[in-house]
Design a protein around this motif. Structure first.
Motif, PDB file in Angstrom:
ATOM      1  N   UNK A 466       0.841  -1.198   0.000  1.00 42.83           N
ATOM      2  CA  UNK A 466       0.000   0.000   0.000  1.00 42.83           C
ATOM      3  C   UNK A 466       0.879   1.251   0.000  1.00 42.83           C
ATOM      4  N   UNK A 467       0.411   2.320  -0.643  1.00 48.54           N
ATOM      5  CA  UNK A 467       1.171   3.572  -0.739  1.00 48.54           C
ATOM      6  C   UNK A 467       0.515   4.621   0.157  1.00 48.54           C
ATOM      7  N   UNK A 468       1.292   5.112   1.151  1.00 46.12           N
ATOM      8  CA  UNK A 468       0.799   6.111   2.100  1.00 46.12           C
ATOM      9  C   UNK A 468       1.635   7.370   1.908  1.00 46.12           C
ATOM     10  N   UNK A 469       0.965   8.504   1.724  1.00 48.69           N
ATOM     11  CA  UNK A 469       1.692   9.743   1.422  1.00 48.69           C
ATOM     12  C   UNK A 469       1.039  10.933   2.103  1.00 48.69           C
ATOM     13  N   UNK A 470       1.875  11.907   2.412  1.00 55.57           N
ATOM     14  CA  UNK A 470       1.371  13.196   2.886  1.00 55.57           C
ATOM     15  C   UNK A 470       1.244  14.097   1.671  1.00 55.57           C
ATOM     16  N   UNK A 471       0.017  14.596   1.416  1.00 49.50           N
ATOM     17  CA  UNK A 471      -0.205  15.357   0.185  1.00 49.50           C
ATOM     18  C   UNK A 471      -0.410  16.852   0.452  1.00 49.50           C
ATOM     19  N   UNK A 472      -0.326  17.240   1.754  1.00 49.49           N
ATOM     20  CA  UNK A 472      -0.408  18.674   2.068  1.00 49.49           C
ATOM     21  C   UNK A 472      -0.988  18.919   3.444  1.00 49.49           C
ATOM     22  N   UNK A 473      -0.345  19.836   4.246  1.00 52.61           N
ATOM     23  CA  UNK A 473      -0.857  20.178   5.564  1.00 52.61           C
ATOM     24  C   UNK A 473      -1.043  18.936   6.420  1.00 52.61           C
ATOM     25  N   UNK A 474      -2.276  18.741   6.916  1.00 52.30           N
ATOM     26  CA  UNK A 474      -2.583  17.542   7.701  1.00 52.30           C
ATOM     27  C   UNK A 474      -3.351  16.521   6.861  1.00 52.30           C
ATOM     28  N   UNK A 475      -3.273  16.666   5.546  1.00 53.96           N
ATOM     29  CA  UNK A 475      -4.018  15.775   4.660  1.00 53.96           C
ATOM     30  C   UNK A 475      -3.084  14.682   4.121  1.00 53.96           C
ATOM     31  N   UNK A 476      -3.583  13.440   4.183  1.00 53.11           N
ATOM     32  CA  UNK A 476      -2.825  12.278   3.738  1.00 53.11           C
ATOM     33  C   UNK A 476      -3.659  11.491   2.722  1.00 53.11           C
ATOM     34  N   UNK A 477      -2.972  10.659   1.961  1.00 51.15           N
ATOM     35  CA  UNK A 477      -3.661   9.817   0.981  1.00 51.15           C
ATOM     36  C   UNK A 477      -3.083   8.414   1.034  1.00 51.15           C
ATOM     37  N   UNK A 478      -3.945   7.441   0.784  1.00 51.34           N
ATOM     38  CA  UNK A 478      -3.526   6.039   0.774  1.00 51.34           C
ATOM     39  C   UNK A 478      -3.986   5.417  -0.553  1.00 51.34           C
ATOM     40  N   UNK A 479      -3.075   4.764  -1.217  1.00 51.15           N
ATOM     41  CA  UNK A 479      -3.373   4.039  -2.458  1.00 51.15           C
ATOM     42  C   UNK A 479      -3.315   2.549  -2.164  1.00 51.15           C
ATOM     43  N   UNK A 480      -4.420   1.862  -2.397  1.00 50.51           N
ATOM     44  CA  UNK A 480      -4.508   0.421  -2.124  1.00 50.51           C
ATOM     45  C   UNK A 480      -4.750  -0.305  -3.450  1.00 50.51           C
ATOM     46  N   UNK A 481      -3.710  -0.844  -4.086  1.00 49.66           N
ATOM     47  CA  UNK A 481      -3.859  -1.466  -5.404  1.00 49.66           C
ATOM     48  C   UNK A 481      -4.358  -2.908  -5.312  1.00 49.66           C
ATOM     49  N   UNK A 482      -4.816  -3.411  -6.456  1.00 49.29           N
ATOM     50  CA  UNK A 482      -5.189  -4.822  -6.618  1.00 49.29           C
ATOM     51  C   UNK A 482      -6.140  -5.287  -5.519  1.00 49.29           C
ATOM     52  N   UNK A 483      -7.274  -4.590  -5.406  1.00 51.49           N
ATOM     53  CA  UNK A 483      -8.263  -4.922  -4.373  1.00 51.49           C
ATOM     54  C   UNK A 483      -9.057  -6.159  -4.796  1.00 51.49           C
ATOM     55  N   UNK A 484      -9.014  -7.191  -3.970  1.00 47.42           N
ATOM     56  CA  UNK A 484      -9.758  -8.416  -4.265  1.00 47.42           C
ATOM     57  C   UNK A 484     -11.176  -8.365  -3.697  1.00 47.42           C
ATOM     58  N   UNK A 485     -11.316  -7.635  -2.575  1.00 45.83           N
ATOM     59  CA  UNK A 485     -12.606  -7.607  -1.877  1.00 45.83           C
ATOM     60  C   UNK A 485     -12.761  -6.218  -1.256  1.00 45.83           C
ATOM     61  N   UNK A 486     -13.861  -5.544  -1.574  1.00 46.77           N
ATOM     62  CA  UNK A 486     -14.091  -4.196  -1.025  1.00 46.77           C
ATOM     63  C   UNK A 486     -14.146  -4.193   0.499  1.00 46.77           C
ATOM     64  N   UNK A 487     -14.571  -5.303   1.075  1.00 44.51           N
ATOM     65  CA  UNK A 487     -14.654  -5.363   2.538  1.00 44.51           C
ATOM     66  C   UNK A 487     -13.271  -5.243   3.163  1.00 44.51           C
ATOM     67  N   UNK A 488     -12.238  -5.701   2.437  1.00 44.64           N
ATOM     68  CA  UNK A 488     -10.878  -5.592   2.954  1.00 44.64           C
ATOM     69  C   UNK A 488     -10.488  -4.131   3.135  1.00 44.64           C
ATOM     70  N   UNK A 489     -10.981  -3.267   2.264  1.00 45.72           N
ATOM     71  CA  UNK A 489     -10.691  -1.834   2.372  1.00 45.72           C
ATOM     72  C   UNK A 489     -11.417  -1.244   3.583  1.00 45.72           C
ATOM     73  N   UNK A 490     -12.623  -1.691   3.785  1.00 44.02           N
ATOM     74  CA  UNK A 490     -13.378  -1.242   4.972  1.00 44.02           C
ATOM     75  C   UNK A 490     -12.639  -1.644   6.241  1.00 44.02           C
ATOM     76  N   UNK A 491     -12.072  -2.865   6.240  1.00 39.57           N
ATOM     77  CA  UNK A 491     -11.329  -3.337   7.417  1.00 39.57           C
ATOM     78  C   UNK A 491     -10.101  -2.474   7.687  1.00 39.57           C
ATOM     79  N   UNK A 492      -9.419  -2.055   6.607  1.00 40.11           N
ATOM     80  CA  UNK A 492      -8.254  -1.178   6.775  1.00 40.11           C
ATOM     81  C   UNK A 492      -8.691   0.151   7.391  1.00 40.11           C
ATOM     82  N   UNK A 493      -9.778   0.716   6.911  1.00 40.08           N
ATOM     83  CA  UNK A 493     -10.280   1.981   7.463  1.00 40.08           C
ATOM     84  C   UNK A 493     -10.624   1.847   8.946  1.00 40.08           C
ATOM     85  N   UNK A 494     -11.237   0.727   9.310  1.00 39.55           N
ATOM     86  CA  UNK A 494     -11.576   0.493  10.733  1.00 39.55           C
ATOM     87  C   UNK A 494     -10.316   0.381  11.597  1.00 39.55           C
TER      88      UNK A 494
END
Length: 559
Positions: A466-494
């Motif tokens: 996964x790619x985690x970056x600071x894109x400005x101020x207190x704002x960050x972005x995460x790139x999660x490639x090759x997602x097999x299951x959308x629920x896995x992304x929800x789990x990461x957010x939790x």
């Protein structure tokens, strides 16, 4: 010798020179058919033997075969037009195997005063892979064959005077028919070849010998020297005496020129490949090595022969393999060159960086990749220097995480991969809740330290790819490639939300703060990266509206 006899002899010669099987059939009043002429090629057809000329089909063929052929002849006569059909025969030369030869047949009836008198049947062996174009077939008269062939044909009498030329001869040599037939001094033979023509070619023809195709040079009306494939055959009078001959010329000037240019080009290519320090490889579309240049030994310590007939991926760093495989697939699908950087191990066990350009070599039709040419150069030292520069250019100096520039570069790359492989990726945009209040009330030093520790907590919740970056101020972005299951992304957010619930202890300050997260998925593939980020921003805004300390997934419906 009169013209009628000359035409008859010439017709027999032409038909006997064809690789196709030719039958001239006479239609009898009783409905049967009789063989009038069979060319030499027809005797290769099973069941066709010498001595059947003049006999009825019913006398020669078995009842079963006769019935089928007669039905086809009757059908052609009734239809009044050429009839095309196919049939198969067992291969008499391979009686131990179950192998059949397919033949294509054209039956052309000839009519006189409304009645069919003769049939010409032309049979072609469909299994033969002819490399040269055949003479354009005609079924109404042998002159049609001569006048429509692309090869130059002329006949001459026993005194070596021209008696006829075809249109292709006029086009190739520039002499009109009336010019060449009325002037016996016109010659298309080079002075240096006249002795050979008289002492060998003409003497051979006079003895009844056929001279097969051989390369020669001839001269045109404008004085241009051309390359031809020349063949000569004798013609005989009614008593069997030599009475002239026929010559057939195929123009190979362009082919000869291309061949010579190719030969020079190949020699230059050989010299380049044998002396260049670049690594040159040729592979098939599946990735198997067909050729490796000698420079492989100098650069990698590996003998070129040891790489042949093996996958090109052998010796590559595992991190480079997927990128390289993707590039090969891209070349095969787009038929366009592509540039690749990859790591490869040497005989000493050291990994070096190589930059290569892969170029497709297309098949003759130009619609499919036949081979791929790779030219690679050692860029290890350049790579080290570039990595130093990239580190400063692509890393956020405060948090040590990738910066905005690096994130969007990787986002575009992963979107292209996802589109090609029809996979899914996700983007998260997150910030620190009430960060401005903390920064203003506790000072910028505390704010900076919070950004560092925040990034560490979030980073611990992600996978290695996964790619985690600071894109400005207190704002960050995460790139999660090759997602097999959308629920896995929800789990990461939790996991991220949960990791931020503990108190922050920075110097003498203890306080709580959380994060709001917006999530968007790359699908459909028509959207661009700006739309993808905009969707995640909208989801983040909705998370803020819902009280912060939570995440929202963008949907097509309004929030």
């Amino acid at each position: 010798m009169n013209n009628q006899k000359l035409n008859s002899d010439l017709a027999h010669h032409i038909f006997n020179s064809l690789t196709d099987m030719v039958f001239i059939i006479q239609k009898e009043d009783n409905g049967d058919y009789r063989y009038l002429f069979i060319n030499e090629a027809a005797y290769s057809l099973p069941g066709v033997e010498k001595g059947i000329t003049g006999k009825l089909l019913s006398e020669v063929l078995s009842y079963k075969v006769y019935k089928v052929i007669k039905e086809k002849y009757d059908e052609a006569v009734k239809g009044g037009a050429p009839l095309h059909y196919k049939f198969t025969f067992p291969d008499s030369k391979n009686i131990k195997t179950i192998h059949e030869i397919q033949y294509e047949t054209v039956i052309s009836p000839f009519f006189k005063d409304g009645f069919c008198t003769h049939i010409i049947t032309i049979v072609k062996n469909s299994n033969l892979n002819q490399k040269e174009g055949k003479l354009k077939r005609s079924t109404n008269h042998f002159e049609h064959i001569i006048n429509n062939t692309a090869d130059a044909i002329y006949t001459f009498d026993r005194y070596e005077n021209y008696t006829s030329i075809n249109p292709a001869f006029e086009k190739l040599f520039g002499w009109k028919k009336e010019e060449i037939l009325n002037n016996n001094f016109i010659s298309i033979i080079l002075d240096k070849d006249k002795s050979e023509l008289k002492n060998f070619i003409m003497e051979s023809i006079k003895k009844g010998h056929v001279l097969p195709s051989h390369e020669a040079q001839r001269i045109t009306k404008k004085g241009n020297v051309i390359d031809v494939l020349a063949s000569y055959s004798p013609l005989f009078d009614e008593k069997g005496n030599w009475d002239g001959g026929v010559a057939i010329y195929k123009d190979i000037t362009d082919k000869k020129k291309l061949f010579n240019e190719l030969k020079v080009s190949e020699e230059r290519y050989r010299l380049i490949t044998e002396h260049t320090s670049d690594l040159i490889k040729i592979i098939n579309p599946q990735g198997t090595v067909l050729y490796s240049s000698p420079s492989h030994f100098d650069v990698l310590g590996i003998k070129p022969d040891e790489t042949l007939n093996k996958p090109i991926f052998i010796g590559m760093h595992h991190d480079s393999m997927e990128t390289f495989k993707f590039s090969i697939e891209k070349i095969n699908s787009t038929r366009k060159p592509t540039s690749i950087r990859f790591q490869r191990i040497t005989q000493k066990g050291e990994f070096i960086w190589l930059h290569t350009i892969g170029s497709p070599i297309l098949n003759n039709e130009g619609n499919k990749v036949d081979k791929i040419l790779f030219v690679a150069r050692n860029i290890t030292e350049r790579k080290k220097y570039e990595e130093q520069l990239q580190h400063y250019a692509l890393v956020d100096h405060l948090t040590g995480q990738p910066n905005r520039r690096y994130f969007f570069s990787r986002l575009l790359e992963e979107m292209e991969k996802a589109k090609f492989f029809h996979s899914t990726l996700a983007v998260m945009i997150l910030d620190i809740d009430r960060f401005k209040h903390i920064n203003d009330s506790m000072g910028h030093d505390i704010g900076d330290q919070l950004l560092k520790e925040f990034s560490e907590r979030v980073k611990d919740c992600l996978h290695e790819h996964d790619i985690f970056a600071r894109i400005g101020g207190d704002e960050f972005a995460i790139l999660l490639p090759d997602v097999k299951d959308n629920q896995a992304i929800v789990n990461v957010a939790n996991r991220i939300i949960y990791s931020l619930q503990d108190k922050w202890v920075i110097d003498e300050h203890q306080f709580n703060t959380t994060s709001s997260i917006g999530i968007s998925f790359y699908s459909p593939y028509e959207m661009n990266y700006k739309t993808l980020i905009k969707q995640a921003d909208k989801a983040l805004y909705q998370a803020k509206e819902d009280g912060r300390n939570c995440f929202k997934v963008y949907t097509n419906t309004e929030f």
